[in-house]
Design a protein around this motif. Structure first.
Motif, mmCIF file in Angstrom:
data_model
loop_
_atom_site.group_PDB
_atom_site.id
_atom_site.type_symbol
_atom_site.label_atom_id
_atom_site.label_comp_id
_atom_site.label_asym_id
_atom_site.label_seq_id
_atom_site.Cartn_x
_atom_site.Cartn_y
_atom_site.Cartn_z
ATOM 1 N N HIS A 1 0.823 -1.211 0.000
ATOM 2 C CA HIS A 1 0.000 0.000 0.000
ATOM 3 C C HIS A 1 0.861 1.267 0.000
ATOM 4 N N ASN A 2 2.136 1.139 0.327
ATOM 5 C CA ASN A 2 3.036 2.298 0.372
ATOM 6 C C ASN A 2 3.706 2.587 -0.961
ATOM 7 N N ARG A 3 3.359 1.863 -1.991
ATOM 8 C CA ARG A 3 4.027 2.036 -3.280
ATOM 9 C C ARG A 3 3.781 3.424 -3.856
ATOM 10 N N GLY A 4 4.832 3.923 -4.528
ATOM 11 C CA GLY A 4 4.769 5.232 -5.150
ATOM 12 C C GLY A 4 5.104 6.322 -4.158
ATOM 13 N N GLN A 5 6.405 6.531 -3.915
ATOM 14 C CA GLN A 5 6.834 7.506 -2.906
ATOM 15 C C GLN A 5 7.916 8.423 -3.456
#
Length: 516
Positions: free
Chosen positions: A131-135
């Motif tokens: 869910h933390n992808r794309g940072q």
């Protein structure tokens, strides 16, 4: 001065100068360390042995053994003879290096949110971490994670025991522990340059930081390289090391080094504790290495080594279990026979119970059903480094192209089994103090169940080194002989050129032949 073969030869006495009754009579080479003898009308004025090299840092964009540049400055006490300043005989020199890195990056996946790109941390598809992808993240975060590297050293060149060197490398950059001592040691080399003893905290014997390509983010390495792992941070090892140095083998400038080290295992985190029990760190690991360098004035280096480590755990009933772990590794680097300034780096490491000796490696052992089992581990990397165009010391453009691979046993479905990495960067050293760079990295992780996850990262970086702490720039030496370098000087004795040029291929990189 250096002749065409890269060796030193005697310098003839210049014409008499009424303002300067001083000249360099002779220079000799002993096992790669230059001995300079200065004489005036009263006799010998000073003697000087060149210094031992300081450790390489693969994330130092402004330091290169190919171009013979170092981001640490040596301060040498001098005596004045007329208009010429010469080193004080037997004097102790001080060394200082300061370097800061700024940058930012974007991850399409999620690799733990750390500055260092670690494929072992990549989130697996369908897990909560995904869910933390794309940072997007700045390397300096809240300034607590600002990567700053400070190098401090001293070297005494003519003591009763030979050469004595102390070195400490203080680093901040992970944003959690603040500043810590990444490396720190005392090293002795006897007067014949045959025996060397080092005690402190530095890179494992199986590894060689000088045989790794350059990354933008400090503490980055190619996966599969030999190193110690807590996944997010490269760690050096407390150890004591002995080296036996041999030269003049097949050729006059060949060097062969055999080393043996006793290394602390407590810094490793590759053996999970049994439920209610503990991982035992009762005994040290022992490693040995044989390193061959075809020429002390050249760049090439090849080594092979092995490590043996007792692995132990204690279960909840206080019963102890031990199994032997072992690993073998080879690393090397060499220039390509082209007109370009380019080189190849490589490394392979594998065994049973090798674990954290491989960067981003898998666990060394697991405990299940009352049995301690060592696990198979394998890692490898290769890299190509290229300086584009006609590189100058203070103005050059280079690239690194890197592939890494790690594989190991995965007794549990969520344990890492296979890792892949590909990376490429473009680094521009546009002045004596500054470099900018862009880098792309790709990583893929597969766990024991067969599930996978991947991440693409693009990053930009700026690195700054004050000119007062960098050797080789146009302001690094006064109008005096260029002494205090990590190895033979390639500049003329009238002082450095206003626009320093790269040394010829046959004269480059001799400074690295006595590295740890």
């Amino acid at each position: 001065m250096l002749n065409e073969s890269g060796r030193f030869e005697a310098i003839p006495r210049p014409e008499a100068d009424p303002q300067e009754d001083f000249f360099i009579q002779q220079e000799m080479v002993f096992s790669d360390l230059r001995l300079s003898v200065y004489r005036d009308s009263a006799g010998v004025a000073a003697t000087l042995l060149d210094l031992l090299p300081t450790p390489n840092d693969p994330s130092d964009m402004q330091s290169s053994d190919l171009l013979r540049t170092k981001t640490i400055r040596t301060y040498t006490p001098v005596a004045t003879y007329g208009a010429t300043a010469v080193p004080v005989a037997g004097g102790t020199v001080g060394q200082l290096g300061i370097q800061g890195t700024l940058g930012f990056f974007y991850d399409t996946g999620y690799a733990g949110g750390t500055n260092v790109f670690s494929p072992a941390n990549i989130a697996i598809d369908g897990t909560s971490a995904a869910h933390n992808r794309g940072q997007f993240k700045f390397v300096d975060a809240n300034l607590t994670g600002l990567p700053v590297r400070v190098q401090l050293g001293t070297q005494s060149r003519e003591t009763a025991v030979g050469l004595v060197a102390t070195y400490a490398e203080i680093y901040n950059g992970d944003g959690t522990n603040g500043f810590d001592v990444r490396r720190g040691y005392v090293r002795l080399v006897d007067p014949t340059v045959t025996h060397s003893v080092a005690l402190g905290k530095f890179d494992p014997l199986l590894g060689d930081p000088a045989s790794l390509p350059i990354f933008l983010i400090p503490e980055s390495r190619p996966i599969g390289a030999v190193g110690n792992v807590d996944v997010n941070k490269w760690k050096s090892i407390p150890q004591v090391r002995y080296s036996f140095l041999m030269d003049e083998l097949a050729c006059a400038d060949d060097r062969l080094e055999w080393s043996l080290s006793m290394e602390d295992q407590s810094i490793l985190s590759d053996v999970p504790s049994p439920a209610g029990g503990a991982t035992l760190q009762r005994y040290p690991a022992f490693a040995t290495r044989l390193r061959y360098q075809p020429s002390t004035q050249g760049f090439a280096s090849f080594q092979v080594g092995a490590v043996a480590r007792p692995i132990g755990v204690e279960d909840a009933a206080f019963v102890e279990y031990f199994e032997p772990g072992w690993g073998i590794a080879t690393m090397g680097r060499f220039e390509l026979p082209t007109q370009a300034v380019d080189a190849v780096y490589f490394g392979v490491c594998g065994g049973k119970g090798t674990g954290g000796y491989i960067w981003n490696g898998t666990n060394a052992a697991n405990f299940a059903s009352g049995t301690l089992n060592t696990l198979s581990n394998f890692g490898a990397f290769t890299a190509y480094q290229r300086f584009w165009g006609d590189p100058q010391l203070n103005n050059n453009l280079l690239s690194n192209f890197i592939i890494g691979y790690v594989q190991g046993d995965a007794p549990a479905a969520t344990d890492t089994q296979t890792l892949h990495q590909m990376a490429a960067n473009l680094i521009w050293n546009f002045s004596a103090t500054s470099a900018v760079a862009v880098e792309y990295q790709y990583g893929r992780r597969e766990v024991g169940s067969g599930a996978t996850g991947d991440d693409h990262r693009i990053m930009f970086g700026l690195q700054f080194t004050p000119s007062k702490t960098r050797e080789g720039d146009s302001g690094s030496t006064a109008a005096a002989p260029a002494f205090g370098d990590d190895g033979p000087s390639f500049r003329n004795y009238g002082g450095p050129s206003a626009t320093p040029q790269m040394a010829p291929r046959s004269q480059r990189s001799g400074m690295s032949s006595l590295r740890l």
